[in-house]
Design a protein around this motif. Structure first.
Motif, PDB file in Angstrom:
ATOM      1  N   HIS A  89      40.930 -43.037  40.236  1.00 35.07           N
ATOM      2  CA  HIS A  89      39.867 -42.876  38.751  1.00 35.07           C
ATOM      3  C   HIS A  89      38.640 -43.284  38.955  1.00 35.07           C
ATOM      4  N   GLY A  93      36.482 -40.342  38.807  1.00 38.66           N
ATOM      5  CA  GLY A  93      35.422 -40.237  37.643  1.00 38.66           C
ATOM      6  C   GLY A  93      34.179 -40.029  37.968  1.00 38.66           C
ATOM      7  N   HIS A 145      32.977 -37.868  40.346  1.00 36.33           N
ATOM      8  CA  HIS A 145      32.904 -36.409  40.330  1.00 36.33           C
ATOM      9  C   HIS A 145      32.745 -35.747  39.089  1.00 36.33           C
ATOM     10  N   TYR A 146      33.545 -36.434  38.116  1.00 39.44           N
ATOM     11  CA  TYR A 146      33.747 -36.084  36.690  1.00 39.44           C
ATOM     12  C   TYR A 146      32.443 -36.065  36.077  1.00 39.44           C
ATOM     13  N   CYS A 193      29.773 -33.179  34.534  1.00 40.38           N
ATOM     14  CA  CYS A 193      29.363 -33.009  32.915  1.00 40.38           C
ATOM     15  C   CYS A 193      27.759 -33.049  33.301  1.00 40.38           C
ATOM     16  N   LEU A 206      35.377 -30.030  34.448  1.00 40.48           N
ATOM     17  CA  LEU A 206      36.187 -30.516  35.749  1.00 40.48           C
ATOM     18  C   LEU A 206      37.451 -29.688  35.237  1.00 40.48           C
ATOM     19  N   CYS A 240      26.956 -37.717  41.829  1.00 42.35           N
ATOM     20  CA  CYS A 240      26.817 -38.389  40.548  1.00 42.35           C
ATOM     21  C   CYS A 240      25.303 -38.642  40.245  1.00 42.35           C
ATOM     22  N   THR A 272      31.632 -33.226  27.569  1.00 39.29           N
ATOM     23  CA  THR A 272      32.847 -33.948  28.191  1.00 39.29           C
ATOM     24  C   THR A 272      34.056 -33.718  27.473  1.00 39.29           C
TER      25      THR A 272
END
Length: 186
Positions: free
Chosen positions: A44, A48, A50-51, A55, A61, A87, A102
């Motif tokens: 996570h 996260g 990468h997420y 965004c 994603l 990021c 998001t």
């Protein structure tokens, strides 16, 4: 620390230092993050980042047909380093001032970048503690991130993201104060 990129870089360094000390034999141990083991907390943490980068680039994603990658199967530090670099690069001046998409709707970019920094701290702590370590967040990071944890946690309690704050004494370390404010037991 008033420069958000400098704060983010420091939180990424902290996360990587914790990941470097995790014994891969402890990945299936439970973490303090309810319902997650060390492997899940680590995945996570890295996924996260990468997420958040996606965004900031204005992209969703897309779920992978084969499921999310297992970043713990290789070099976790290198995986986090790559995710953190993506990021940080994605949060340009434009992204920092934009409303970003998001999974929970649009969020101000500057706030989302602070969430990414907070996740570096909290989930690295989760993974480290679950692996039997005692990660201590450097005071300069802890002081900068404490307000972020308080604001985000206060708005996310009750939806499963954060438990109620845990009481700590006046002499509690900054790490313990952050962890307790997020609803974790130090």
């Amino acid at each position: 620390m008033s420069d958000p990129h400098a704060l983010y870089a420091r939180t990424a360094e902290f996360a990587q230092s914790v990941l470097a000390d995790i014994d891969p034999g402890r990945l299936d141990d439970p973490s303090p993050c309810a319902g997650w083991d060390v492997r899940e907390a680590t995945n996570h943490l890295i996924g996260g980042q990468h997420y958040f980068a996606a965004c900031a680039r204005g992209q969703g994603l897309e779920p992978r047909a084969d499921g999310p990658p297992d970043f713990t199967a290789g070099d976790m530090v290198a995986a986090h380093r790559q995710a953190a670099a993506a990021c940080a690069a994605a949060f340009s001046d434009e992204a920092m001032t934009a409303m970003l998409p998001t999974v929970r709707g649009e969020v101000p970019g500057g706030m989302l970048f602070q969430v990414a920094a907070m996740e570096n701290v909290l989930h690295a702590w989760d993974a480290g503690r679950g692996a039997g370590l005692s990660p201590q967040v450097p005071d300069d990071i802890a002081e900068a991130i404490l307000g972020v944890v308080g604001a985000i946690a206060a708005n996310a309690r009750g939806d499963g993201d954060f438990a109620e704050p845990v009481e700590v004494g006046d002499g509690a370390s900054m790490t313990d104060r952050i962890v307790a404010l997020s609803g974790r037991t130090p």
